[in-house]
Design a protein around this motif. Structure first.
Motif, PDB file in Angstrom:
ATOM      1  N   UNK A  10     -34.673   8.868 -19.629  1.00 22.94           N
ATOM      2  CA  UNK A  10     -35.012   9.821 -20.682  1.00 22.94           C
ATOM      3  C   UNK A  10     -35.981  10.140 -19.603  1.00 22.94           C
ATOM      4  N   UNK A  11     -37.109  10.176 -18.954  1.00 22.80           N
ATOM      5  CA  UNK A  11     -38.019  10.805 -17.780  1.00 22.80           C
ATOM      6  C   UNK A  11     -36.619  11.694 -17.591  1.00 22.80           C
ATOM      7  N   UNK A  12     -35.545  11.880 -16.886  1.00 19.32           N
ATOM      8  CA  UNK A  12     -34.396  12.723 -16.069  1.00 19.32           C
ATOM      9  C   UNK A  12     -34.571  13.558 -17.701  1.00 19.32           C
ATOM     10  N   UNK A  13     -34.206  13.711 -18.911  1.00 19.09           N
ATOM     11  CA  UNK A  13     -34.144  14.504 -19.910  1.00 19.09           C
ATOM     12  C   UNK A  13     -35.387  15.406 -20.037  1.00 19.09           C
ATOM     13  N   UNK A  14     -36.625  15.313 -19.527  1.00 20.46           N
ATOM     14  CA  UNK A  14     -37.128  15.364 -20.192  1.00 20.46           C
ATOM     15  C   UNK A  14     -37.452  16.510 -19.462  1.00 20.46           C
ATOM     16  N   UNK A  15     -37.213  15.955 -17.667  1.00 18.16           N
ATOM     17  CA  UNK A  15     -37.690  16.853 -16.942  1.00 18.16           C
ATOM     18  C   UNK A  15     -36.581  18.202 -17.273  1.00 18.16           C
ATOM     19  N   UNK A  16     -34.822  17.976 -17.486  1.00 16.27           N
ATOM     20  CA  UNK A  16     -34.497  18.966 -17.595  1.00 16.27           C
ATOM     21  C   UNK A  16     -34.860  19.989 -18.845  1.00 16.27           C
ATOM     22  N   UNK A  17     -35.936  19.403 -19.811  1.00 12.36           N
ATOM     23  CA  UNK A  17     -35.981  20.684 -20.584  1.00 12.36           C
ATOM     24  C   UNK A  17     -36.842  21.046 -20.499  1.00 12.36           C
ATOM     25  N   UNK A  19     -39.557  23.823 -18.994  1.00 14.68           N
ATOM     26  CA  UNK A  19     -39.323  25.208 -18.548  1.00 14.68           C
ATOM     27  C   UNK A  19     -39.941  25.762 -17.899  1.00 14.68           C
ATOM     28  N   UNK A  20     -40.616  25.510 -16.951  1.00 17.71           N
ATOM     29  CA  UNK A  20     -41.083  25.667 -15.531  1.00 17.71           C
ATOM     30  C   UNK A  20     -40.849  24.501 -14.730  1.00 17.71           C
ATOM     31  N   UNK A  21     -40.611  24.186 -14.098  1.00 14.81           N
ATOM     32  CA  UNK A  21     -41.245  22.572 -12.777  1.00 14.81           C
ATOM     33  C   UNK A  21     -41.813  23.739 -11.693  1.00 14.81           C
ATOM     34  N   UNK A  22     -42.855  22.511 -11.275  1.00 17.09           N
ATOM     35  CA  UNK A  22     -43.493  23.419  -9.636  1.00 17.09           C
ATOM     36  C   UNK A  22     -42.832  21.924  -9.166  1.00 17.09           C
ATOM     37  N   UNK A  23     -43.764  22.098  -7.742  1.00 19.23           N
ATOM     38  CA  UNK A  23     -42.914  21.411  -6.263  1.00 19.23           C
ATOM     39  C   UNK A  23     -43.890  19.791  -6.643  1.00 19.23           C
ATOM     40  N   UNK A  24     -44.485  19.108  -8.026  1.00 19.49           N
ATOM     41  CA  UNK A  24     -44.928  18.313  -7.438  1.00 19.49           C
ATOM     42  C   UNK A  24     -43.700  17.462  -9.128  1.00 19.49           C
ATOM     43  N   UNK A  25     -43.256  18.419 -10.585  1.00 18.13           N
ATOM     44  CA  UNK A  25     -42.674  18.041 -11.188  1.00 18.13           C
ATOM     45  C   UNK A  25     -41.076  17.471 -10.285  1.00 18.13           C
ATOM     46  N   UNK A  26     -40.385  18.020  -9.328  1.00 19.30           N
ATOM     47  CA  UNK A  26     -38.861  17.901  -8.606  1.00 19.30           C
ATOM     48  C   UNK A  26     -39.536  16.850  -7.896  1.00 19.30           C
ATOM     49  N   UNK A  27     -40.780  16.568  -7.285  1.00 15.50           N
ATOM     50  CA  UNK A  27     -41.148  15.912  -6.157  1.00 15.50           C
ATOM     51  C   UNK A  27     -40.682  14.570  -7.361  1.00 15.50           C
ATOM     52  N   UNK A  28     -41.694  14.582  -7.873  1.00 16.79           N
ATOM     53  CA  UNK A  28     -41.367  12.642  -9.210  1.00 16.79           C
ATOM     54  C   UNK A  28     -40.438  12.866  -9.146  1.00 16.79           C
ATOM     55  N   UNK A  29     -39.429  13.598  -9.899  1.00 16.48           N
ATOM     56  CA  UNK A  29     -38.011  12.925 -10.301  1.00 16.48           C
ATOM     57  C   UNK A  29     -37.212  12.372  -9.778  1.00 16.48           C
ATOM     58  N   UNK A  30     -37.348  13.070  -8.191  1.00 15.75           N
ATOM     59  CA  UNK A  30     -36.249  12.867  -6.928  1.00 15.75           C
ATOM     60  C   UNK A  30     -37.314  11.322  -6.250  1.00 15.75           C
ATOM     61  N   UNK A  31     -37.782  10.877  -6.733  1.00 15.21           N
ATOM     62  CA  UNK A  31     -38.600   9.931  -6.398  1.00 15.21           C
ATOM     63  C   UNK A  31     -37.993   8.850  -7.054  1.00 15.21           C
ATOM     64  N   UNK A  32     -38.811   8.995  -8.394  1.00 11.42           N
ATOM     65  CA  UNK A  32     -37.770   7.804  -9.016  1.00 11.42           C
ATOM     66  C   UNK A  32     -36.128   7.860  -8.890  1.00 11.42           C
ATOM     67  N   UNK A  33     -35.981   9.247  -8.809  1.00 11.49           N
ATOM     68  CA  UNK A  33     -34.282   8.654  -9.157  1.00 11.49           C
ATOM     69  C   UNK A  33     -33.976   7.537  -7.991  1.00 11.49           C
ATOM     70  N   UNK A  34     -35.131   8.098  -6.650  1.00 10.19           N
ATOM     71  CA  UNK A  34     -34.765   7.235  -5.899  1.00 10.19           C
ATOM     72  C   UNK A  34     -34.700   5.923  -6.178  1.00 10.19           C
ATOM     73  N   UNK A  35     -35.876   5.718  -5.856  1.00 12.40           N
ATOM     74  CA  UNK A  35     -36.467   3.935  -6.664  1.00 12.40           C
ATOM     75  C   UNK A  35     -35.828   2.997  -8.028  1.00 12.40           C
ATOM     76  N   UNK A  36     -34.574   3.997  -8.754  1.00 11.52           N
ATOM     77  CA  UNK A  36     -34.378   3.639  -9.686  1.00 11.52           C
ATOM     78  C   UNK A  36     -32.412   2.873  -9.092  1.00 11.52           C
ATOM     79  N   UNK A  37     -32.134   3.413  -7.657  1.00 13.56           N
ATOM     80  CA  UNK A  37     -31.116   3.439  -7.122  1.00 13.56           C
ATOM     81  C   UNK A  37     -30.629   4.120  -7.936  1.00 13.56           C
TER      82      UNK A  37
END
Length: 329
Positions: A10-17, A19-37
């Motif tokens: 769900x988090x990834x779906x929201x991220x992908x949708x 319209x604008x992504x700043x460095x914070x949005x990218x960082x959060x998504x990258x970090x949580x993907x890592x922590x979820x394996x």
């Protein structure tokens, strides 16, 4: 929020949708993907971030290093550490070095990890030495483990984690006289290890369990379910992993101890109170033990359940007999 709850899709779906992504949005998504394996997905997203010409910052690179650490990508991690200043103009922080020490420790490269600690510009903190100590316990390296524990205690004389890990290192190698010395020291200084606890939510109510807990109103049903889990596990050839029990007691007693770990109690509670196919979510305040991890994998098959355990280090998604961490945690 979704990622913190283990709802990474769900988090990834929201991220992908977005319209604008700043460095914070990218960082959060990258970090949580890592922590979820999902380490490779995290690295792929980092590549997308660079293609989008968004400049990574220190937090972003911590997430990328964490992804490498959780997946065992030693060469990629060391390469990124070397490139941080030159390519991204980011000075390595203690968090970055912590990821490197953690991975080298997992990969049995304890001497390399120690050499890195000695040559890094920053003064190592409790987190750095803690990563070393965990690795020493896993790989039963008493010599470096003792040194790491003493370094931690130099920084924080009341650090229960250092003394507990030191006790566990001695226990793992059968040095029970030294285990007793450490425990006596903890008693004298009134230092107590926080008890392992696991929580599970049901119908808006959070149920918390301690190891060996018998206070829950459904305690009889919970222990009957644990017996059934053990029976099914034995049929599949599972043998209890008792190496992490830091007590000089009979093997049979050790098996009873690990069979009543808090995460197993929470799991049994979830099984008797949810329908087949329901996602069971458990939060553990400490690192999940090896035996509980193995049992969770088997349960995901026996009962056709998805089990998500968030321990102090990461998320574990158990489904169809496998874990998202790929047994590397």
């Amino acid at each position: 929020m979704y990622a913190r709850c283990g709802e990474i899709e769900t988090a990834r779906s929201l991220f992908d949708n977005m319209k604008e992504k700043d460095v914070r949005a990218w960082s959060v998504m990258i970090s949580w993907l890592a922590l979820n394996g999902l380490a490779q997905e995290a690295l792929d997203l980092f590549a997308e971030m660079q293609n989008a010409r968004v400049k990574p910052d220190s937090v972003t690179l911590t997430g990328v290093l964490s992804a490498c650490s959780h997946a065992g990508y030693v060469q990629k991690l060391m390469k990124l550490l070397d490139e941080m200043q030159e390519l991204y103009f980011v000075e390595p922080t203690i968090e970055h070095y912590g990821c490197v020490v953690d991975l080298l420790g997992r990969a049995r490269e304890l001497e390399k990890a120690l050499a890195l600690i000695k040559r890094m510009r920053l003064k190592p903190d409790v987190m750095i030495w803690g990563a070393m100590l965990v690795a020493c316990r896993v790989h039963k390296n008493v010599e470096i483990g003792e040194m790491a524990a003493k370094e931690m205690l130099e920084l924080d004389s009341q650090n229960a984690g250092a003394l507990v890990f030191l006790s566990n290192v001695y226990a793992a190698t059968g040095k029970w006289d030294l285990v007793e010395q450490v425990r006596c020291l903890m008693k004298e200084q009134r230092i107590r290890k926080p008890p392992g606890s696991s929580s599970i939510g049901l119908d808006g109510i959070v149920h918390e369990f301690l190891s060996g807990d018998t206070l829950h109103p459904q305690s009889d049903q919970i222990y009957r379910m644990l017996d059934e889990i053990r029976r099914l596990a034995v049929l599949r050839g599972h043998r209890p992993v008792t190496g992490g029990v830091p007590f000089d007691i009979d093997e049979e007693v050790k098996e009873v101890c690990i069979s009543q770990h808090s995460e197993k109690l929470a799991l049994a509670f979830g099984l008797i109170n949810t329908k087949e196919g329901t996602v069971i979510r458990i939060v553990k305040n400490l690192r999940i033990c090896e035996d509980c991890h193995s049992v969770m994998q088997l349960v995901s098959v026996f009962f056709n359940q998805i089990v998500i355990v968030q321990d102090r280090n990461r998320f574990h998604h158990f489904k169809n007999g496998a874990c998202s961490c790929k047994n590397y945690w």
